[in-house]
Scaffold this active site. Structure first.
Site, PDB file in Angstrom:
ATOM      1  N   ARG A 122      24.252  45.853  53.557  1.00 23.94           N
ATOM      2  CA  ARG A 122      24.623  45.101  54.765  1.00 23.94           C
ATOM      3  C   ARG A 122      23.850  45.565  55.997  1.00 23.94           C
ATOM      4  NH1 ARG A 122      30.464  42.885  56.996  1.00 23.94           N
ATOM      5  NH2 ARG A 122      29.565  41.954  58.864  1.00 23.94           N
ATOM      6  N   HIS A 171      19.615  46.475  70.509  1.00 18.99           N
ATOM      7  CA  HIS A 171      20.822  46.969  71.200  1.00 18.99           C
ATOM      8  C   HIS A 171      20.433  47.899  72.350  1.00 18.99           C
ATOM      9  CE1 HIS A 171      23.753  46.169  67.606  1.00 18.99           C
ATOM     10  NE2 HIS A 171      23.508  45.098  68.315  1.00 18.99           N
ATOM     11  N   LYS A 205      24.200  35.461  54.369  1.00 21.81           N
ATOM     12  CA  LYS A 205      25.147  36.425  54.945  1.00 21.81           C
ATOM     13  C   LYS A 205      26.330  36.642  54.000  1.00 21.81           C
ATOM     14  CE  LYS A 205      27.231  38.575  58.649  1.00 21.81           C
ATOM     15  NZ  LYS A 205      27.294  38.824  60.061  1.00 21.81           N
ATOM     16  N   HIS A 256      17.909  45.240  65.332  1.00 24.14           N
ATOM     17  CA  HIS A 256      19.078  45.439  66.194  1.00 24.14           C
ATOM     18  C   HIS A 256      19.111  46.818  66.857  1.00 24.14           C
ATOM     19  CE1 HIS A 256      20.306  41.719  64.376  1.00 24.14           C
ATOM     20  NE2 HIS A 256      21.497  41.724  64.939  1.00 24.14           N
ATOM     21  N   ASN A 294      20.808  44.187  60.127  1.00 18.59           N
ATOM     22  CA  ASN A 294      20.563  44.690  61.480  1.00 18.59           C
ATOM     23  C   ASN A 294      19.080  44.880  61.767  1.00 18.59           C
ATOM     24  OD1 ASN A 294      23.189  44.856  62.537  1.00 18.59           O
ATOM     25  ND2 ASN A 294      23.574  46.579  61.177  1.00 18.59           N
ATOM     26  N   GLU A 324      29.410  47.911  55.009  1.00 15.96           N
ATOM     27  CA  GLU A 324      28.087  48.413  55.389  1.00 15.96           C
ATOM     28  C   GLU A 324      27.820  49.836  54.918  1.00 15.96           C
ATOM     29  OE1 GLU A 324      26.548  46.912  59.157  1.00 15.96           O
ATOM     30  OE2 GLU A 324      25.543  48.820  59.433  1.00 15.96           O
ATOM     31  N   HIS A 347      21.699  38.412  73.341  1.00 16.97           N
ATOM     32  CA  HIS A 347      21.643  39.220  72.125  1.00 16.97           C
ATOM     33  C   HIS A 347      20.464  38.784  71.231  1.00 16.97           C
ATOM     34  CE1 HIS A 347      22.980  41.540  68.681  1.00 16.97           C
ATOM     35  NE2 HIS A 347      22.971  40.438  67.948  1.00 16.97           N
ATOM     36  N   ARG A 407      49.440  45.088  64.740  1.00 18.39           N
ATOM     37  CA  ARG A 407      48.735  45.722  63.601  1.00 18.39           C
ATOM     38  C   ARG A 407      48.068  44.714  62.669  1.00 18.39           C
ATOM     39  NH1 ARG A 407      53.456  48.997  63.788  1.00 18.39           N
ATOM     40  NH2 ARG A 407      52.989  50.839  65.004  1.00 18.39           N
ATOM     41  N   LYS A 434      32.935  41.515  61.218  1.00 21.45           N
ATOM     42  CA  LYS A 434      32.710  42.546  62.243  1.00 21.45           C
ATOM     43  C   LYS A 434      33.280  42.038  63.558  1.00 21.45           C
ATOM     44  CE  LYS A 434      28.638  45.044  60.657  1.00 21.45           C
ATOM     45  NZ  LYS A 434      27.217  45.346  60.933  1.00 21.45           N
ATOM     46  N   GLU A 492      18.408  35.084  64.841  1.00 19.75           N
ATOM     47  CA  GLU A 492      19.165  35.571  63.676  1.00 19.75           C
ATOM     48  C   GLU A 492      18.837  34.739  62.425  1.00 19.75           C
ATOM     49  OE1 GLU A 492      20.730  38.378  63.859  1.00 19.75           O
ATOM     50  OE2 GLU A 492      21.852  38.584  65.743  1.00 19.75           O
TER      51      GLU A 492
HETATM   52  P1  NAD Z   1      28.038  33.983  73.650  1.00 19.66           P
HETATM   53  O1  NAD Z   1      29.287  34.062  72.911  1.00 19.66           O
HETATM   54  O2  NAD Z   1      27.928  34.697  74.938  1.00 19.66           O
HETATM   55  O3  NAD Z   1      27.693  32.435  73.875  1.00 19.66           O
HETATM   56  C1  NAD Z   1      26.540  32.094  74.596  1.00 19.66           C
HETATM   57  C2  NAD Z   1      26.841  31.148  75.755  1.00 19.66           C
HETATM   58  O4  NAD Z   1      27.041  29.829  75.262  1.00 19.66           O
HETATM   59  C3  NAD Z   1      28.112  31.483  76.530  1.00 19.66           C
HETATM   60  O5  NAD Z   1      27.904  31.208  77.893  1.00 19.66           O
HETATM   61  C4  NAD Z   1      29.130  30.511  75.943  1.00 19.66           C
HETATM   62  O6  NAD Z   1      30.187  30.235  76.789  1.00 19.66           O
HETATM   63  C5  NAD Z   1      28.275  29.296  75.732  1.00 19.66           C
HETATM   64  N1  NAD Z   1      28.707  28.357  74.713  1.00 19.66           N
HETATM   65  C6  NAD Z   1      29.305  28.620  73.532  1.00 19.66           C
HETATM   66  N2  NAD Z   1      29.373  27.491  72.803  1.00 19.66           N
HETATM   67  C7  NAD Z   1      28.850  26.509  73.543  1.00 19.66           C
HETATM   68  C8  NAD Z   1      28.635  25.121  73.317  1.00 19.66           C
HETATM   69  N3  NAD Z   1      28.913  24.558  72.145  1.00 19.66           N
HETATM   70  N4  NAD Z   1      28.065  24.394  74.308  1.00 19.66           N
HETATM   71  C9  NAD Z   1      27.712  24.978  75.488  1.00 19.66           C
HETATM   72  N5  NAD Z   1      27.862  26.280  75.747  1.00 19.66           N
HETATM   73  C10 NAD Z   1      28.430  27.040  74.773  1.00 19.66           C
HETATM   74  O7  NAD Z   1      26.788  34.490  72.778  1.00 19.66           O
HETATM   75  P2  NAD Z   1      26.429  34.334  71.224  1.00 19.66           P
HETATM   76  O8  NAD Z   1      24.948  34.345  71.191  1.00 19.66           O
HETATM   77  O9  NAD Z   1      27.161  33.248  70.573  1.00 19.66           O
HETATM   78  O10 NAD Z   1      26.965  35.691  70.587  1.00 19.66           O
HETATM   79  C11 NAD Z   1      26.450  36.938  70.979  1.00 19.66           C
HETATM   80  C12 NAD Z   1      27.481  37.989  70.662  1.00 19.66           C
HETATM   81  O11 NAD Z   1      27.718  38.020  69.275  1.00 19.66           O
HETATM   82  C13 NAD Z   1      27.055  39.379  71.067  1.00 19.66           C
HETATM   83  O12 NAD Z   1      28.118  40.027  71.700  1.00 19.66           O
HETATM   84  C14 NAD Z   1      26.744  40.056  69.748  1.00 19.66           C
HETATM   85  O13 NAD Z   1      26.967  41.435  69.774  1.00 19.66           O
HETATM   86  C15 NAD Z   1      27.702  39.362  68.830  1.00 19.66           C
HETATM   87  N6  NAD Z   1      27.304  39.378  67.417  1.00 19.66           N
HETATM   88  C16 NAD Z   1      28.240  39.760  66.516  1.00 19.66           C
HETATM   89  C17 NAD Z   1      27.926  39.752  65.173  1.00 19.66           C
HETATM   90  C18 NAD Z   1      28.982  40.093  64.158  1.00 19.66           C
HETATM   91  O14 NAD Z   1      28.659  40.236  62.988  1.00 19.66           O
HETATM   92  N7  NAD Z   1      30.231  40.180  64.557  1.00 19.66           N
HETATM   93  C19 NAD Z   1      26.659  39.345  64.752  1.00 19.66           C
HETATM   94  C20 NAD Z   1      25.735  38.960  65.694  1.00 19.66           C
HETATM   95  C21 NAD Z   1      26.066  38.975  67.041  1.00 19.66           C
HETATM   96  N1  GLY Z   2      25.352  41.038  62.151  1.00 22.44           N
HETATM   97  C1  GLY Z   2      25.266  42.109  61.222  1.00 22.44           C
HETATM   98  C2  GLY Z   2      26.407  42.169  60.280  1.00 22.44           C
HETATM   99  O1  GLY Z   2      27.287  41.344  60.301  1.00 22.44           O
HETATM  100  O2  GLY Z   2      26.472  43.055  59.481  1.00 22.44           O
END
Ligand code: NAD
Ligand code: GLY
Length: 365
Positions: A238, A249, A224, A245, A242, A234, A262, A118, A140, A182
């Site tokens: 907030r 998405h 941010k 997005h 997006n 949100e 992404h 939890r 998030k 972003e």
């Molecule tokens: P990812 O986590 O898939 O990383 C991209 C690639 O880079 C992967 O293959 C990973 O293994 C590799 N990698 C990571 N660090 C590395 C490094 N230092 N050197 C070499 N390779 C490395 O993708 P991302 O773009 O980081 O994140 C995308 C995700 O984030 C999506 O799922 C998206 O929905 C999510 N997201 C969440 C929020 C939020 O607010 N929580 C905001 C934006 C995006």
């Molecule tokens: N990436 C959008 C948010 O964190 O609200």
């Protein structure tokens, strides 16, 4: 090193930004509550950075949980591997989960931390540009569902975010570009002068200039933190984070998770949001084209996938999290640097936006 703060009352936390921070146990240890630590990472990041982090935390004898890599694994099955690792090593409610990786790892480890017994302590160590400027900040967390991106999750803030800018040195160029989508977003929604700085700094950013990258990360995280501090759950501003997005998405879901990164989907989706803002008469075509040029300079796609028809977009957009009482809400621009969330648009304008010829738009620049 720079320290920013996300101000959320008792859930406030610092964001540390600097080169070589991964080995700084003095920054991490104050955010570890108990005596147990679990590091969640993936098979790409582990060979690069896990040993250094394990060494920094050797006093805790950390459990390392190494997941398969990729957006396609951001699901229940992979989440279960985190719980298997935590339970297998008998982690109790006092444990601290540390996410070491990009946004996929951060979102999944955060969701696991929110659910495990939890809710346990959680720290983000983002290693992609995208996760350093966006996903690691704001709480998030979650996973994808085959019918919709990030559809299952929780708001769960970390105790701290540690951004080691040196980790970007191993990031593939395509992933760096995805992160820049972003970064550009912040300029478009709330910081026009930042957009001007980005136009001048894009070559330095793509060449991994540490000073330029640090500036971009600080300015993005500051934006941010400000937005999240004002609207954690949100219910208002907030949602402007997006921008692009809802269209993006839809692209990610339709194409299959991982086919488009992404950030790539966000770039093409943002161009669609700008086109719609233009069709509504809110921004000028020159302003739309300015943003398209910047996405192109960042190495990002500005044209949605050829095989995506308007009906595909509409089908996926109908399950967007911004849909309220059955009404689709979109983030659009009233002006460059001024985003709004609205459902107040003629349906024909949305249809025309989905039907527009984006390849022709990009070709005339
Ligand atoms: P990812 O986590 O898939 O990383 C991209 C690639 O880079 C992967 O293959 C990973 O293994 C590799 N990698 C990571 N660090 C590395 C490094 N230092 N050197 C070499 N390779 C490395 O993708 P991302 O773009 O980081 O994140 C995308 C995700 O984030 C999506 O799922 C998206 O929905 C999510 N997201 C969440 C929020 C939020 O607010 N929580 C905001 C934006 C995006
Ligand atoms: N990436 C959008 C948010 O964190 O609200």
């Amino acid at each position: 090193m720079q320290t920013l703060h996300v101000d959320l009352g008792e859930r406030s936390y610092p964001i540390y930004i600097g080169a070589g921070l991964l080995a700084r146990s003095d920054l991490l240890v104050p955010h570890i509550a108990g005596r147990q630590v679990a590091i969640v990472t993936n098979e790409t990041v582990a060979p690069l950075y896990l040993e250094a982090l394990e060494a920094a935390l050797s006093g805790f004898n950390p459990t390392s949980i190494v997941l398969p890599d990729g957006e396609a694994y951001k699901n229940w099955q992979t989440l279960q591997l985190i719980f298997d690792g935590l339970l297998g090593a008998r982690h109790d409610r006092g444990t601290t989960v540390i996410a070491l990786g990009g946004g996929v790892i951060g979102d999944m480890a955060g969701f696991a931390a929110a659910c495990y017994q939890r809710g346990v302590n959680f720290i983000q160590i983002p290693t992609t540009l995208l996760s350093q400027v966006d996903s690691s900040v704001g709480g998030k967390t979650g996973i994808n569902h085959p019918l919709g991106k990030n559809m299952v999750g929780a708001f769960y803030q970390p105790q701290g975010v540690l951004i080691d800018t040196q980790t970007l040195s191993t990031l593939p160029a395509r992933e760096l570009s995805a992160g820049l989508a972003e970064v550009i977003k912040y300029g478009l929604i709330c910081d026009e002068p930042f957009l001007t700085w980005l136009e001048a700094s894009m070559p330095a950013l793509r060449a991994l200039d540490q000073v330029a990258l640090t500036t971009a990360i600080e300015r993005s995280c500051a934006a941010k933190a400000r937005v999240v501090g004002a609207d954690e759950r949100e219910s208002g501003v907030r949602a402007t984070l997006n921008l692009g997005h809802t269209f993006g998405h839809a692209i990610e879901t339709q194409q299959g998770y991982g086919a488009w990164l992404h950030g790539e989907a966000v770039a093409a989706g943002t161009v669609m949001a700008l086109e719609m803002s233009c069709r509504l008469g809110w921004i000028q075509s020159g302003e739309r084209d300015r943003a398209i040029r910047l996405f192109l300079a960042a190495g990002l796609p500005v044209v949605p996938p050829e095989d995506m028809l308007p009906e595909h977009f509409l089908e996926h957009m109908a399950v967007d999290k911004k849909v309220l009482d059955g009404r689709l809400r979109l983030v659009l621009l009233r002006a460059i640097g001024e985003a709004v969330v609205t459902s107040d648009f003629p349906r024909e304008v949305l249809n025309a936006t989905l039907d527009a010829d984006y390849a022709a738009l990009a070709a005339q620049l």
